[in-house]
Each structure stands twice: as C-alpha cells, then as structure tokens.
Design a protein around this motif. Structure first.
Motif, PDB file in Angstrom:
ATOM      1  N   UNK A 170      26.555  39.453  27.972  1.00 31.64           N
ATOM      2  CA  UNK A 170      26.700  38.439  29.024  1.00 31.64           C
ATOM      3  C   UNK A 170      26.042  38.950  30.301  1.00 31.64           C
ATOM      4  N   UNK A 171      25.461  38.038  31.057  1.00 28.74           N
ATOM      5  CA  UNK A 171      24.734  38.397  32.277  1.00 28.74           C
ATOM      6  C   UNK A 171      25.602  38.115  33.501  1.00 28.74           C
ATOM      7  N   UNK A 172      26.009  39.142  34.258  1.00 30.26           N
ATOM      8  CA  UNK A 172      26.850  38.914  35.440  1.00 30.26           C
ATOM      9  C   UNK A 172      26.222  38.010  36.495  1.00 30.26           C
ATOM     10  N   UNK A 173      24.897  37.880  36.502  1.00 28.03           N
ATOM     11  CA  UNK A 173      24.272  36.996  37.493  1.00 28.03           C
ATOM     12  C   UNK A 173      24.605  35.530  37.222  1.00 28.03           C
ATOM     13  N   UNK A 174      25.186  35.230  36.063  1.00 28.22           N
ATOM     14  CA  UNK A 174      25.634  33.864  35.785  1.00 28.22           C
ATOM     15  C   UNK A 174      26.964  33.543  36.464  1.00 28.22           C
ATOM     16  N   UNK A 175      27.708  34.555  36.912  1.00 28.61           N
ATOM     17  CA  UNK A 175      29.006  34.284  37.541  1.00 28.61           C
ATOM     18  C   UNK A 175      28.855  33.439  38.799  1.00 28.61           C
ATOM     19  N   UNK A 176      27.924  33.753  39.726  1.00 30.24           N
ATOM     20  CA  UNK A 176      27.750  32.869  40.881  1.00 30.24           C
ATOM     21  C   UNK A 176      27.395  31.436  40.481  1.00 30.24           C
ATOM     22  N   UNK A 232      31.467  35.020  25.720  1.00 26.60           N
ATOM     23  CA  UNK A 232      32.450  35.804  26.468  1.00 26.60           C
ATOM     24  C   UNK A 232      32.533  35.486  27.940  1.00 26.60           C
ATOM     25  N   UNK A 233      31.470  34.920  28.520  1.00 29.75           N
ATOM     26  CA  UNK A 233      31.508  34.645  29.956  1.00 29.75           C
ATOM     27  C   UNK A 233      32.142  33.280  30.205  1.00 29.75           C
ATOM     28  N   UNK A 234      33.253  33.309  30.933  1.00 27.97           N
ATOM     29  CA  UNK A 234      33.996  32.096  31.266  1.00 27.97           C
ATOM     30  C   UNK A 234      34.568  32.250  32.674  1.00 27.97           C
ATOM     31  N   UNK A 235      34.831  31.129  33.300  1.00 30.89           N
ATOM     32  CA  UNK A 235      35.502  31.109  34.594  1.00 30.89           C
ATOM     33  C   UNK A 235      36.663  30.141  34.498  1.00 30.89           C
ATOM     34  N   UNK A 236      37.877  30.602  34.835  1.00 25.72           N
ATOM     35  CA  UNK A 236      39.036  29.723  34.742  1.00 25.72           C
ATOM     36  C   UNK A 236      40.073  30.097  35.792  1.00 25.72           C
ATOM     37  N   UNK A 237      40.944  29.144  36.061  1.00 28.66           N
ATOM     38  CA  UNK A 237      42.028  29.386  37.006  1.00 28.66           C
ATOM     39  C   UNK A 237      43.084  30.273  36.358  1.00 28.66           C
TER      40      UNK A 237
END
Length: 241
Positions: free
Chosen positions: A100-106, A160-165
């Motif tokens: 997973x690429x951390x630059x996708x988090x923003x 694996x890369x997800x963003x959630x509350x």
C-alpha cells in the motif's frame, strides 16, 4: 475517549522487519504538514527483528507507537487492537508489507472531507494489482462471489489501505478475518461506504503470510457468517423525549 489526534495510522505486522523502516518513513513523509497524526504498529508476536526495527525508528519518528501481541492472533485481531489503542478520531490502515502507498492517505482524507457525514468508510481499490497472476485470479473470483452474496457494492475488500471512523469501527461485531468484510459490516450498521482507486506496489521484502487455499477455506465459512449477520440485523432510529 476524547480524540487526541485527527488521524491514527494503524499497521498490523508479522515478520516484516525488512519493510518497517521504509514504510514508517513514507508515512511520515506523506502526512507531516498535512494533519496531526500518530502511527500505531501492532506486532503480531513476530519471530524476526520486527520489534527491534520499530524501536530503532522512534528517535526519527516520534509519532510512532508500538503495541505487541504476546501470542500470534492474526491480522483482524491486530487491526482491532491497534484501533483500540489509537487516539485518533479517524483511522487509516495499511498492510505492513509495503504494497500500500502511504501517499494515498491524503487522497482518502480529501475524499472524506468532500463526502456526506454518513460515509464512514473509504476503502482502497487496487485497480492495477502488483501480485502474482494466481493471486489476482483468486481475488477476482472471491470478490465476485462475495459481491453476489453480500451485495456490498465494493470491488476490492482485500485492499489493506482504508480510512474509517474509529467509533463506527469499534461498534461493529468482532470476529477473526473481519477485516475482509468491513464494507458489508459498515453498511449493515447503517453507514455508507465508498471505494477509492489507489496505488499498489510489489512487496518490498519478506514473503506473503497467506496462500490461495487457506484464504478460500476460511473465506467460505466467513462469507456464510457475514451473510447470516446481515439477515439478522435490525436498524432502529431513536429520539430522546
């Protein structure tokens, strides 16, 4: 709990000593100056030097915290314990193998800021996977079966890369392998989910901890269980009088 950070990055790892330093540095580079954050690594009782490699990074990455399992418990448990330990209002997860690429988090954070408040999960979608052909075909078949049974409108739940509350996640039913079914579980809880195309990279070091056969065997049982949970769910609106 009053959140101490807007964001916690949770990374479950098992025997990933060779991938720790590059990924931590990439996370820091991607997020410093973008938002306040912490990084929570959860070591699932590794047998290599993963913990030592993490401890060596604390001086250059003060955002880093380390939680260690005393027994090997699997990725879902490591993820959940990382979320429980996290002090952020929102959680970003990454696999510890560096794919997973951390630059996708923003990008996920920007998507969240543009979305309605009832969207509680932004799931990565690996549109160009860098895995072996057999793994890609196995995932394609598994995703098709899962989508047909659960109707979760999600093309890729294994990313694996997800963003959630954080609060919404901790309200979900917990079981082993639950991390593969987060969109369906969030939707069962009454929330909306969005799939976001993200980058995918070859593994940097080490070897995969899964194979197609063991994924298929546990997947069949888990899929039936999640389908049962969905049929037994009941959402009721309330008001204080």
């Amino acid at each position: 709990m009053t959140p101490a950070f807007p964001l916690s990055v949770v990374v479950p790892v098992y025997n990933e000593a060779g991938n720790v330093a590059p990924l931590v540095r990439e996370i820091v580079q991607a997020l410093r100056g973008v938002t306040e954050f912490e990084i929570v690594y959860v070591d699932d009782c590794s047998k290599d030097d993963t913990v030592a490699a993490l401890q060596a990074l604390k001086a250059e990455a003060p955002e880093l915290r380390i939680v260690r399992h005393l027994s090997n418990s699997g990725q879902s448990t490591a993820t959940r314990n990382g979320v429980k330990a996290a002090r952020g209002a929102w959680i970003a997860t990454l696999d510890g193998d560096g794919q997973n690429d951390p630059t996708d988090i923003p990008k996920l954070l920007a998507m969240r800021d543009e979305s309605p408040a009832d969207v509680k999960l932004f799931a990565g979608w690996r549109v160009q996977r860098k895995d072996t052909g057999s793994k890609r075909w196995a995932s394609k078949i598994a995703n098709a079966i899962r989508s047909r049974m659960l109707r979760d409108s999600t093309p890729d739940t294994g990313c694996g890369i997800k963003l959630f509350e954080r609060e919404a996640f901790l309200d979900l039913p917990y079981f082993d392998h639950m991390h593969r079914y987060l969109p369906a579980l969030m939707q069962r809880a009454g929330w909306k989910t969005v799939s976001v195309p993200v980058n995918h990279r070859p593994r940097g070091a080490g070897v995969s901890k899964y194979n197609n056969l063991n994924r298929a065997l546990v997947g069949i049982r888990d899929l039936r269980g999640v389908a049962w949970l969905i049929t037994r769910s009941r959402l009721t609106r309330t008001e204080e009088v």
